[in-house]
Each structure stands twice: as structure tokens, then as C-alpha cells.
Design an enzyme around this catalytic site. Structure first.
Site, PDB file in Angstrom:
ATOM      1  N   SER A  94      47.361  42.850  38.315  1.00 53.32           N
ATOM      2  CA  SER A  94      48.432  43.776  38.650  1.00 53.32           C
ATOM      3  C   SER A  94      49.764  43.318  38.041  1.00 53.32           C
ATOM      4  O   SER A  94      49.878  43.201  36.831  1.00 53.32           O
ATOM      5  CB  SER A  94      48.518  43.944  40.169  1.00 53.32           C
ATOM      6  N   ASP A 314      40.500  52.296  39.463  1.00 55.44           N
ATOM      7  CA  ASP A 314      41.875  52.080  39.937  1.00 55.44           C
ATOM      8  C   ASP A 314      42.782  53.180  39.388  1.00 55.44           C
ATOM      9  O   ASP A 314      42.794  53.434  38.185  1.00 55.44           O
ATOM     10  CB  ASP A 314      42.364  50.709  39.460  1.00 55.44           C
ATOM     11  N   HIS A 369      41.299  48.189  41.854  1.00 54.28           N
ATOM     12  CA  HIS A 369      42.466  47.441  41.380  1.00 54.28           C
ATOM     13  C   HIS A 369      42.229  45.935  41.375  1.00 54.28           C
ATOM     14  O   HIS A 369      42.637  45.238  40.453  1.00 54.28           O
ATOM     15  CB  HIS A 369      43.656  47.785  42.282  1.00 54.28           C
TER      16      HIS A 369
END
Length: 399
Positions: A94, A314, A369
Site C-alpha cells: 500500500s 483490490d 489489498h
């Protein structure tokens, strides 16, 4: 080998699985050399990390985070000299798409002037569902939502038209008056699903016996410009990642137990706030460059091994964003490393492409994610091949 694992955002951290129980791994991979994992909670204010100076929380940003992490590594290696000289890798997901390359760049530059005992033997890094480039990250989110039937044709057209395909103003981008309302409608489309894993059920309210106070919502303090100007973006539900949609509730309850904190030697100073998967302590982020692509290109040229991977369910930093970002660097695919499927346990694990400049792009099929939480076996296989500098298996033959 030594692998340094960074957290996934200024206020967020990785979420363990339900119950935090040991799980037998479906396939053990032989590793000829010990791999030690060094996990760092940075910057201060996330997880159980803290500072004695309240003013430190007002100075946070990308630059401070990289400098603090670099200083920590140098001091840690001085304290544990047996790890000096080992091959060193960095990993993260991320917003670690910023953290990891920035730290790698600081190590690379620091090594040039360092004495023999202060060199960190950096070999490469891997980043997953990574925030890389605001323009392509935002455009990729919209394209992904449209291609997965989350938004309408009309909304897709309105967002890309009114927001000028999210081009930066420095590059001639001119968002229209309707950009703000179009982005707001786009965010509303995710109200009832988990943007971090679009096919995962949402967590229903826990039973009365399991009820616990809801964690205080936290702002996403580092975010793309056109999205971050909306309060709804910051306060979007921190949807849990993993096959169990209530994972985040379990984690909050578990890490706030005093016996767990004692066992982990955590929170020894008695913080005034509870542990939460996304920290509400950090409210300001001073610097976040719109792109780290120049840093990636610089470190590729320096010979570092770089893998960028993407769980393809995601919606927050989707595979379309990653592909747009990688394509923006205009890399050259290797003649024998072009787009292809890779396999794990005789099933397609995802797709991959290798570039002449030293970067490998990998997708992980069916993962959200936080890829290791959704696909632990495939994630371990990916890490195994990354550390060995080997391509992922191109055929369905058993290993």
C-alpha cells in the site's frame, strides 16, 4: 538474508488472521539459507510505537519516516553486528509504495559515503498494491471500478472527463467544475462493499456477547490530491482485509488485551489511547510526493532487484493502477519474460512480466489489498522466488 517489513500506511498496519492461531502451511518450500524478518512500526504513532515528544507527531511525513527508518536500521545493525553484511531486502504494501523506495534510496545514497561497518548490503525490494503515482493511481481506480461493474458508464465518463483523467496540474491537467461531485459519487459507489477486497462479504454487527466499542474512525492522512479533498475519502470505512470480514474487529480486541501486550513486551509505557489497526493519533502528513516513479527508475539503474505485485481483487490500489504506473515508466519487456501466467500447486497463481531494466510485475489471482492475508501460499512462493532471484514458475508442473 534479512528482510525488513514496513507497515502499509501512515496510520495503518498489517492485520493478522482471525484468532491469530498457527496454521499449517499447505506446502513447505525448502530454503537453503535462513531468512530473518525484521518488522518495524514506523512512523511513530502507529501500532504500539510512540514518541516522548508530542511535537514529533506534527513533523511526520515521507521524509521523516525514511530518515527514522534508516537511523533505526543503522543503530539496530550496530547492536546486532552478526547481521551486518547479510543480503538485505525491504518489503511492504500500500503506502509502503512510498516508504520502501524512499528508504531504499536513502540506504543507497548513504552507502556511498559510509564506512565499511556502516554499509547496508541492500539487494532489492518488493512492494504490493503499492501507491506509486497519483495520476495513474486515481485513473486506475476509476477504470477498475467501471470494468468490474461497480460504477455506471455515465459516472465513468463524468469522472474521467471532469477530472481530466487525473492529470497533475503541473502537467497541464485542468479539472472541471464537476470533478468534485463526480469523485464524491464515485466514492459513494463503495459504501456497501469492501473497497480493499471487492468480493469479500462485509462484517455484520457482532453479537451482543462479542460487542465491543467501535474504533474511532481515523483520517487517511496521505492520499491523492483530487480524492483527499473530500472528507468522505478520509472517513471511508476501514473495511477489513481477509477471508473473514470481521478480522479487523478481532485484531483490535486481541491487541488491546493486557496479557497479549505483556507477552509482546508492547505498550510498556501505558499509552493513553487503545491499539487500533489504523491509528487516529496521526492527523497531519507534511510531505507526500505525487510520484515515486523517478526513484524506482533510479534504483533500477543502480542494479537493485525490484518486484511490484498486485492482488487483483483490490479496488483501492487496483491492478489497473499498478499497470498504468509501470507503463508510465516506458520499460522494455524481456523477450522471454513477457506477459505470462505463473503457477502455484498446478493452478494459475496470477500473471507476471519481467522488464529489461530490472523490474518484475506480478499479479496474484483472487487476492485483495493485503496479498499475504488472502493468498499465503502464493505469497510465500512469490517471496521465495524473489529472494532467490528466480522467475516465477511458468508451467503447471508440480514442484
Amino acid at each position: 538474508m534479512l528482510v525488513h517489513r514496513l507497515r502499509r500506511g501512515p496510520g495503518a498496519g498489517p492485520v493478522p488472521g482471525q484468532g491469530l492461531r498457527r496454521q499449517p502451511h499447505p506446502q513447505r518450500l525448502r530454503v537453503e539459507q535462513t531468512v530473518n524478518l525484521l518488522f518495524l512500526e514506523a512512523p511513530v504513532g502507529v501500532g504500539f510505537s510512540y514518541t516522548n515528544e508530542t511535537a514529533d507527531l506534527g513533523r511526520l511525513g515521507d521524509r521523516v519516516t525514511a530518515q527514522d527508518s534508516h537511523t533505526f536500521l543503522l543503530n539496530w545493525l550496530a547492536k546486532f553486528p552478526e547481521f551486518k553484511g547479510r543480503d538485505f531486502y525491504i518489503a511492504g504494501e500500500s503506502y509502503a509504495g512510498h516508504y520502501v523506495p524512499q528508504l531504499a534510496d536513502l540506504i543507497y545514497e548513504g552507502n556511498k559515503a559510509a564506512g565499511r561497518g556502516r554499509i547496508i548490503n541492500l539487494k532489492g525490494f518488493m512492494i504490493g498494491n503499492a501507491v506509486l503515482n497519483d495520476e495513474t493511481d486515481q485513473l486506475g481506480m476509476v477504470e477498475y471500478a467501471w470494468s468490474h461493474a461497480i460504477i455506471s458508464d455515465e459516472l465513468h465518463s463524468a469522472v474521467t472527463r471532469e477530472c481530466d483523467s487525473f492529470k497533475e496540474e503541473a502537467d497541464g491537467g485542468r479539472p472541471g467544475k464537476g470533478c468534485s461531485s463526480a469523485v464524491r459519487a464515485f466514492m459513494a459507489a463503495f459504501d456497501d462493499i469492501d473497497i480493499y477486497s471487492i468480493y469479500t462479504p462485509t462484517c455484520l454487527s457482532p453479537s451482543a456477547d462479542d460487542a465491543s466499542p467501535a474504533p474511532r474512525p481515523s483520517r487517511l492522512v496521505a492520499a491523492p490530491r483530487l480524492f483527499s479533498q473530500h472528507e468522505a475519502w478520509h472517513m471511508m470505512r476501514r473495511a477489513p482485509a481477509g477471508y473473514d470480514p470481521c478480522t479487523e474487529a478481532y485484531v483490535s480486541r486481541y491487541f488491546n488485551r493486557q496479557d497479549v501486550q505483556r507477552a509482546l513486551h508492547a505498550n510498556r509505557t501505558g499509552l493513553k489511547y487503545p491499539y487500533s489497526p489504523c491509528s487516529a493519533v496521526i492527523s497531519k502528513w507534511n510531505d507526500s510526493p505525487p510520484t515515486v516513479l523517478p526513484v524506482l527508475k533510479k534504483l533500477m539503474a543502480a542494479g537493485l532487484r525490484i518486484w511490484v505485485y498486485s492482488g487483483d481483487t483490490d479496488g483501492r490500489v487496483p491492478v489497473t493502477s499498478t499497470r498504468y504506473s509501470v507503463n508510465a515508466m516506458k520499460l522494455r519487456a524481456r523477450a522471454r519474460g513477457g506477459w505470462r501466467a505463473w503457477f502455484y500447486r498446478q493452478q494459475v497463481g496470477g500473471w507476471a512480466v519481467e522488464y529489461e531494466e530490472g523490474l518484475t510485475l506480478v499479479t496474484v489471482r483472487g487476492a485483495g489489498h493485503q496479498v499475504p492475508l488472502f493468498a499465503p501460499g502464493r505469497s510465500l512462493a512469490m517471496l521465495y522466488h524473489f529472494l532467490r532471484g528466480q522467475p516465477l514458475p511458468p508451467a503447471s508442473t508440480p514442484r
